[in-house]
Design a protein around this motif. Structure first.
Motif, PDB file in Angstrom:
ATOM      1  N   GLN A 283       5.272  -6.998   2.372  1.00 21.30           N
ATOM      2  CA  GLN A 283       3.871  -6.939   1.975  1.00 21.30           C
ATOM      3  C   GLN A 283       2.992  -7.277   3.172  1.00 21.30           C
ATOM      4  O   GLN A 283       3.394  -8.024   4.063  1.00 21.30           O
ATOM      5  N   THR A 284       1.813  -6.661   3.189  1.00 24.58           N
ATOM      6  CA  THR A 284       0.842  -6.922   4.248  1.00 24.58           C
ATOM      7  C   THR A 284      -0.147  -7.965   3.758  1.00 24.58           C
ATOM      8  O   THR A 284      -0.733  -7.813   2.681  1.00 24.58           O
ATOM      9  N   VAL A 285      -0.319  -9.031   4.546  1.00 24.27           N
ATOM     10  CA  VAL A 285      -1.201 -10.140   4.185  1.00 24.27           C
ATOM     11  C   VAL A 285      -2.448 -10.033   5.061  1.00 24.27           C
ATOM     12  O   VAL A 285      -2.361 -10.142   6.285  1.00 24.27           O
ATOM     13  N   VAL A 286      -3.593  -9.800   4.436  1.00 25.30           N
ATOM     14  CA  VAL A 286      -4.815  -9.408   5.139  1.00 25.30           C
ATOM     15  C   VAL A 286      -5.890 -10.477   4.977  1.00 25.30           C
ATOM     16  O   VAL A 286      -6.141 -10.949   3.863  1.00 25.30           O
ATOM     17  N   LEU A 287      -6.531 -10.828   6.084  1.00 19.73           N
ATOM     18  CA  LEU A 287      -7.711 -11.689   6.027  1.00 19.73           C
ATOM     19  C   LEU A 287      -8.918 -10.804   5.751  1.00 19.73           C
ATOM     20  O   LEU A 287      -9.319  -9.999   6.592  1.00 19.73           O
TER      21      LEU A 287
ATOM     22  N   LEU B 214      -3.660  -0.162  17.978  1.00 19.44           N
ATOM     23  CA  LEU B 214      -3.351   0.294  16.628  1.00 19.44           C
ATOM     24  C   LEU B 214      -2.680  -0.834  15.849  1.00 19.44           C
ATOM     25  O   LEU B 214      -1.577  -1.265  16.191  1.00 19.44           O
ATOM     26  N   PRO B 215      -3.313  -1.335  14.787  1.00 17.34           N
ATOM     27  CA  PRO B 215      -2.701  -2.394  13.984  1.00 17.34           C
ATOM     28  C   PRO B 215      -1.464  -1.891  13.224  1.00 17.34           C
ATOM     29  O   PRO B 215      -1.326  -0.698  12.939  1.00 17.34           O
ATOM     30  N   ALA B 216      -0.605  -2.846  12.880  1.00 20.80           N
ATOM     31  CA  ALA B 216       0.626  -2.536  12.153  1.00 20.80           C
ATOM     32  C   ALA B 216       0.543  -3.039  10.717  1.00 20.80           C
ATOM     33  O   ALA B 216      -0.168  -4.005  10.414  1.00 20.80           O
ATOM     34  N   MET B 217       1.293  -2.356   9.849  1.00 21.25           N
ATOM     35  CA  MET B 217       1.406  -2.736   8.441  1.00 21.25           C
ATOM     36  C   MET B 217       2.874  -2.757   8.037  1.00 21.25           C
ATOM     37  O   MET B 217       3.736  -2.234   8.739  1.00 21.25           O
ATOM     38  N   GLY B 218       3.125  -3.296   6.845  1.00 20.11           N
ATOM     39  CA  GLY B 218       4.429  -3.190   6.213  1.00 20.11           C
ATOM     40  C   GLY B 218       4.253  -2.990   4.723  1.00 20.11           C
ATOM     41  O   GLY B 218       3.370  -3.608   4.106  1.00 20.11           O
ATOM     42  N   ASN B 219       5.053  -2.107   4.126  1.00 22.01           N
ATOM     43  CA  ASN B 219       4.958  -1.784   2.703  1.00 22.01           C
ATOM     44  C   ASN B 219       6.343  -1.530   2.135  1.00 22.01           C
ATOM     45  O   ASN B 219       7.292  -1.260   2.875  1.00 22.01           O
ATOM     46  N   SER B 220       6.448  -1.559   0.814  1.00 22.89           N
ATOM     47  CA  SER B 220       7.770  -1.460   0.181  1.00 22.89           C
ATOM     48  C   SER B 220       8.278  -0.033   0.048  1.00 22.89           C
ATOM     49  O   SER B 220       9.481   0.198   0.046  1.00 22.89           O
ATOM     50  N   ASP B 221       7.363   0.954  -0.136  1.00 24.55           N
ATOM     51  CA  ASP B 221       7.778   2.332  -0.438  1.00 24.55           C
ATOM     52  C   ASP B 221       8.675   2.353  -1.672  1.00 24.55           C
ATOM     53  O   ASP B 221       9.616   3.147  -1.769  1.00 24.55           O
ATOM     54  N   ALA B 222       8.395   1.480  -2.634  1.00 26.72           N
ATOM     55  CA  ALA B 222       9.253   1.346  -3.816  1.00 26.72           C
ATOM     56  C   ALA B 222       9.108   2.554  -4.738  1.00 26.72           C
ATOM     57  O   ALA B 222       7.995   3.006  -5.025  1.00 26.72           O
TER      58      ALA B 222
ATOM     59  N   CYS C 150       0.803  -1.233   0.000  1.00 23.58           N
ATOM     60  CA  CYS C 150       0.000   0.000   0.000  1.00 23.58           C
ATOM     61  C   CYS C 150       0.829   1.273   0.000  1.00 23.58           C
ATOM     62  O   CYS C 150       0.299   2.355   0.294  1.00 23.58           O
ATOM     63  N   HIS C 151       2.111   1.180  -0.315  1.00 23.90           N
ATOM     64  CA  HIS C 151       2.977   2.365  -0.338  1.00 23.90           C
ATOM     65  C   HIS C 151       3.896   2.247  -1.545  1.00 23.90           C
ATOM     66  O   HIS C 151       4.959   1.623  -1.490  1.00 23.90           O
TER      67      HIS C 151
END
Length: 508
Positions: A369-373, A350-358, A192-193
């Motif tokens: 990458q964030t893996v979401v249910l 507060l949930p956490a995320m991770g993104n590449s910022d590529a 998402c980034h």
């Protein structure tokens, strides 16, 4: 060509509703004398110098007469040598149209930061980062952003060229759909980034979409700096296999925040600092447009990147940004401290995320990458999964986790959920891992790291079980760490989960 000097003595200081800003003397043209003369041009060049301590934004008014088909702006500035440890000159640029420069107003027409030295706008097209549309008569404002200023000052030159003639028809924007063909309730992978050439990236939307598919992603979010100009250019890249959400990286001088999954065409202003007390207004703007508020890389060390607005308005926080570095480790520890405070204070977590910022090669899209249910592969379902914390972060598509907690009577909870058991009821925490050779599992609670496994086999798969109680651990989350040669310092993350909460929720 006409030239003018805009020395600092001609400035006028005004307040935009947020931080103080500087307005220079205006640039005038022939007031319509060339209207109707197709392809006729007029050019003006202005020069000036900004001192250290200049306001964040400096506005150059431009009187645009009737009959203009295109406005083109170019600029240069001096970059003198500075002593080691001293910031040099860096000057951003953008433009507002005749609607004005009011904070959150209708006047925004584009921003390229420091990524470009020139841009144009006309009804049917514009430089990436800028919004096409009619060049209507009135006072336009070129906005200069002195990001950093050397001790010698920042000498600049701005050239404005107007081309007269009949404007071309403006195309109707087409946006990507808000759903793709999903698998029902399932785990979906996303990044998402991401930055395209519509801000300071070097990749086209088509190139990013191809890399996203290669990385095994199901969804992405467009997040160019301080502009929504890319939104109409993603429609051709979406498909049944890829959901493309639209947003912006709102890049202020006191930190960056992702507007994640807003309605198409949503612009979020960035011209304020924490001391201006304006962020809440624009967080509400993001949510009002259907988006999530996600502070990005909160402990990044670049100028203006550290997050200073607090987390009271956040829906999630980006804990892992690109290749894992010490500032990500600090962000992870800070987030864990917020989790501890939430369970002890009985307030929302507060949930956490991770993104590449590529941005460009060799930046890897989808790492992490964030893996979401999510209930389906739609914008709303993915956002709901992120907001609820039903997610984990992995370094690539190769890494998969299954994390759960169960009670003695068949009670069960997954990531982001609560296992409601009595304080002393035995709880079994289970983590199944694939794709993580030689990695170590750490189980972290509000009391700290309470379990560390032996390294997983070279095959990269394994299962870890740990037993605890709700009285011993108010929550438990999992980390997957690479091997390290730094003694007691943990290795870089391969993956981590949001927490599972144990026991009854504490009320404030």
């Amino acid at each position: 060509m006409c030239e003018d000097d805009h020395g600092i003595g001609r400035r006028a200081l005004f307040v935009t509703g947020a931080a103080a800003a500087l307005t220079l003397g205006g640039v005038t043209f022939a007031s319509g004398a060339h209207a109707g003369a197709a392809d006729d041009q007029e050019t003006r060049t202005v020069r000036g110098t900004l001192p250290t301590g200049s306001p964040d934004f400096v506005y150059l008014p431009v009187e645009v007469p009737a009959g203009v088909a295109e406005i083109k702006v170019s600029y240069t500035y001096e970059r003198p040598s500075v002593p080691a440890g001293t910031a040099g000159n860096a000057l951003d640029i953008g433009i507002f149209d005749e609607h004005g420069t009011e904070l959150g107003g209708r006047g925004f027409r584009g921003w390229s930061g420091g990524a470009r030295t020139e841009f144009f706008i006309r009804s049917d097209d514009a430089t990436p980062g800028y919004v096409p549309g009619p060049v209507r008569p009135g006072i336009w404002h070129i906005v200069l952003g002195p990001y950093t200023v050397a001790p010698q000052g920042l000498a600049y030159e701005v050239t404005v060229t107007l081309t007269y003639g009949k404007p071309a028809p403006a195309p109707e924007p087409v946006y990507p759909p808000s759903r793709a063909r999903g698998r029902g309730r399932a785990w979906y992978r996303g990044d998402c980034h991401l930055h395209s050439w519509y801000s300071d990236g070097r990749r086209t939307p088509a190139e990013i979409a191809a890399l996203a598919r290669e990385a095994g992603l199901d969804f992405i979010n467009s997040s160019d700096h301080n502009t929504h100009a890319a939104h109409p250019h993603w429609a051709d890249q979406a498909g049944d296999d890829l959901l493309v959400m639209l947003g912006e990286e709102v890049t202020t001088r006191n930190g960056h925040v992702l507007a994640l999954g807003t309605e198409p065409g949503t612009f979020v202003d960035w011209r304020y600092r924490a001391r201006d007390n304006r962020f809440g207004r624009f967080a509400r703007r993001i949510r009002g447009a259907g988006g999530l508020v996600v502070p990005a890389h909160p402990h990044a060390t670049c100028v203006g990147c550290g997050w200073k607005f607090g987390f009271g308005e956040a829906d999630a926080v980006e804990v892992w940004n690109g290749p894992y570095t010490p500032d990500d480790e600090v962000a992870l520890a800070d987030w864990d401290s917020m989790l501890v405070a939430s369970v002890r204070g009985g307030h929302d977590w507060l949930p956490a995320m991770g993104n590449s910022d590529a941005h460009r090669d060799p930046d890897r899209v989808g790492s992490p990458q964030t893996v979401v249910l999510a209930d389906d592969l739609t914008r709303e379902a993915v956002q709901e999964g992120i907001r609820a914390g039903r997610s984990y972060v992995a370094e690539s598509k190769l890494v998969s986790l299954a994390f759960s907690a169960s009670g003695a009577k068949g009670e069960h909870a997954g990531i982001g959920e609560r296992l409601r058991v009595a304080p002393d009821t035995p709880v079994t925490v289970r983590l199944e891992v694939t794709g993580a050779p030689r990695c170590t599992v750490r189980l972290v609670t509000d009391q700290g790291t309470l379990f560390t496994s032996d390294p997983l086999p070279v095959a990269g798969s394994g299962t870890v079980e740990w037993r605890t109680t709700a009285s011993y651990a108010a929550y438990v989350r999992a980390e997957l760490r690479h091997e390290t040669a730094a003694g007691p310092v943990p290795g870089a993350l391969a993956a981590f989960t949001n927490p599972i909460f144990l026991g009854a929720a504490k009320t404030p």
